[in-house]
Design an enzyme around this catalytic site. Structure first.
Site: not given
Length: 677
Positions: A33, A73, A123, A162-163, A194, A276, A400, A428, A486, A490
């Site tokens: 890249h 990259h 990314l 951007d990614g 881009i 890219h 919990s 998470e 639940d 879950h």
């Protein structure tokens, strides 16, 4: 840094040296890249030449700034910087970019090239790692700094594209960083407009976020519209960002939004998606050389440019000043200095083994019936005071997961006191990637909790921890259909087996208080990979054993029988079922052995003689676990039996659900009888 005897290289020449190395290495590899390194070259010049505090001769110096390339990259930018500034990364390694056995893999990998702080490529995760590093810096500073002694005082810089911005983890990590006021975190957004998915590469058809406003809403200090090809403009923005970092409780992380052109300098491919993820091609490389005035052959750096980049002497002096500060600090605060050095080296505290041994002996004597999540909390009550580097947390499930102990203090925004427990919120993925950054920074051993079923949200961060072989502990509670009401959304089914498939991930599913304590101590002793603790919501009866030391081997004979004709293997809350089935079978004249296997990962690493002594080849085997059956075939074979579950669960009280799916002593006993034909 420059001497009168050596011609002074211009900033343009320094930037073009990065462009040349990037396009040459990608061209030689016929893969890679080139666009990002060519587009962010001036940003790198401003940061690495004027601000980054580092010593190429010592990549473990605690006082160094941290630098992360989240848009991994563009790895050749990092490799070029490391080579030119004097790290032990010879030109031959750049010439072997993306080749088998090289120190320059396609994406930066921790532990290969010296100076690579984290593995990036998926990314957004590098950005989250940087958040963890900045958080670790802030908490260590609060713990160890004293008036006149800013022992911990460094910045974390991260490049992102951007990614990274599109990935949801940038929201999770960015929002928490702003809330916690991580003023020593400075991010550079490579805003080149881009992406890959169009002929011209423009992203306006699928990405129209107002990034500056978005980060301002996170409570970030945002510097918009910086010309990313103007070294002076970038330098000015960095200085402004560093001033923001000095505002104490009012400090905010900074996002410097740099307008750039991807593959800057390439006559035909600049500002296109074609630059890219593919080599420019020999003709375009030659045209680029002419366009930027770089007349040197591939992989050749003129002496003036090489001299200007060389950071070895400056780095040596910077570390020498820090060492002098540490020496004065140690004279006034000897205990704190010794503790700081121990934790920076990743060493366990003195007396840890004795504490762990006493804990297991106490739990053996008490023989309590508890949920293993509660057993985990009780273990933390003992280990956390003895190991102050334990930095806990939970993704909005603290009550919990039971990840807090009496000595836990919440990390709070705007509060100078050091905390040791992080409320990550419902994030998470962000939590686990941030923990990776904390572990990589050093000084802490992070652990974090959520329900086992939600490990899916964090999956790639878990994989990255395993890939990097770093010490991180995951507290995954509510580990089976035993969580009950639940219901199937879950209730984990495939999760234990899935986690066991990750290379270098140790997975423990303990059956009682003793196995839980052993699992925790094994996780903390381990320095070559992460550990997942799978813990029950429901109470589990204590299992008596002849030697608790056997638990450390991952699988052991819990209850034997003279003349045993079969083996029952069980984990976690199903171990009492195996013991009850053993009694039923004994009463009917069929003696069987019960093996508890809290960690298949650890058991599989034992020598063959031990494994065979626990699981004799000649005896038929039955496995019992409230999860998918297939995983256990490697132990029981096709001729054995597995009491498991290969469908999703049901919403009902735990006891009813277990019975509904055949997790009863009678059914386990019948499974044993079935292997005899």
């Amino acid at each position: 840094m420059d001497s009168s005897a050596t011609p002074r290289a211009s900033d343009a020449e320094l930037a073009n040296s990065l462009r040349a190395l990037a396009m040459d290495a990608v061209e030689a590899a016929k893969s890679g890249h080139p666009g990002m390194p060519m587009g962010m070259a001036e940003i790198a010049v401003a940061l690495w030449r004027r601000h980054l505090r580092h010593n190429p001769a010592n990549t473990a110096w605690p006082g160094r700034d941290r630098f992360v390339v989240s848009n991994g990259h563009g790895s050749m930018l990092l490799y070029a910087l490391l080579h030119l500034t004097g790290y032990d990364l010879p030109m031959e390694e750049l010439q072997r970019f993306r080749q088998l056995g090289s120190k320059t893999p396609g994406h930066p990998e921790y532990g290969y090239a010296p100076g690579v702080e984290t593995t990036t490529g998926p990314l957004g995760q590098g950005f989250a790692n940087a958040v963890g590093m900045a958080l670790a810096e802030k908490l260590l500073a609060a713990q160890f700094n004293r008036p006149g002694f800013d022992l911990v005082d460094h910045y974390t810089y991260v490049f992102m594209g951007d990614g990274c911005m599109m990935e949801g983890i940038s929201h999770e990590a960015g929002a928490l960083a702003g809330t916690l006021g991580l003023g020593k975190l400075i991010a550079f957004y490579d805003d080149n407009g881009i992406s890959i998915d169009s002929d011209k590469g423009q992203i306006r058809f699928w990405y129209t976020d107002d990034v500056p406003k978005r980060f301002a809403a996170y409570n970030w200090h945002v510097i918009p519209n910086v010309d990313g090809h103007d070294v002076e403009a970038v330098d000015k923005a960095i200085r402004k960002a560093k001033r923001e970092g000095k505002k104490g409780s009012k400090a905010r992380p900074t996002l410097i939004c740099c307008k750039t052109v991807i593959a800057k300098g390439a006559p035909k491919k600049a500002n296109t998606g074609a630059a890219h993820g593919a080599p420019l091609g020999a003709q375009e490389v030659a045209a680029t050389r002419a366009a930027i005035g770089w007349a040197h052959p591939p992989f050749e750096i003129p002496p003036a440019v090489r001299h200007a980049w060389d950071a070895r002497e400056a780095g040596k002096k910077a570390e020498k000043r820090w060492n002098a500060l540490l020496k004065k600090y140690a004279a006034q605060y000897p205990a704190e200095a010794a503790e700081f050095q121990r934790r920076s080296a990743g060493l366990l505290p003195e007396g840890f083994d004795e504490t762990a041994k006493a804990l297991v002996e106490d739990l053996t004597q008490k023989a309590e019936t508890l949920a293993t999540r509660k057993a985990s909390q009780n273990t933390l009550e003992v280990l956390k005071p003895a190991m102050p580097e334990l930095l806990g947390g939970s993704a909005d499930l603290t009550g919990s997961n039971l990840t807090m102990a009496k000595v836990s203090r919440t990390v709070m925004p705007g509060v100078a006191e050091a905390g040791n427990h992080i409320f990550y919120g419902v994030r998470e993925f962000g939590m686990c990637a941030i923990m990776n950054g904390i572990a990589l920074h050093g000084g802490f051993v992070p652990y974090g909790g959520t329900f086992l079923v939600f490990s899916d949200y964090a999956r790639n961060a878990l994989r990255m921890a395993a890939l990097m072989k770093i010490r991180v502990v995951y507290v995954f509670t509510h580990d089976s259909i035993g969580l009950g009401e639940d219901g199937p959304t879950h209730q984990p089914i495939e999760h234990a087996a899935s986690l066991r498939l990750i290379p270098f991930m140790d997975v423990w599913r303990p059956c009682d208080t003793v196995e839980t304590a052993v699992a925790w101590t094994a996780a903390l002793r381990r320095k070559d990979g992460p550990t997942a603790l799978l813990l029950s919501r429901q109470n589990v009866v204590f299992s008596k054993r002849s030697n608790a030391k056997d638990v450390e081997r991952g699988g052991y004979v819990l209850s034997d029988a003279e003349g045993a004709r079969a083996v029952i293997i069980a984990t976690g809350s199903e171990v009492p079922l195996a013991l009850a089935a053993q009694k039923l079978l004994r009463d009917s004249g069929l003696p069987v052995r019960v093996v508890s296997m809290p960690s298949t990962s650890v058991f599989d690493r034992q020598e063959a003689n031990y494994r065979n002594s626990v699981l004799p080849r000649e005896l038929p085997k039955v496995a019992v676990e409230a999860g998918v059956r297939d995983y256990w075939r490697k132990y029981v074979g096709l001729e054995g039996a597995v009491v498991g579950i290969d469908r999703f669960g049901e919403s009902a009280p735990a006891g009813d659900v277990f019975k509904h799916f055949g997790f009863t002593a009678e059914n386990v006993a019948q499974a044993v009888r079935s292997v005899f034909g």
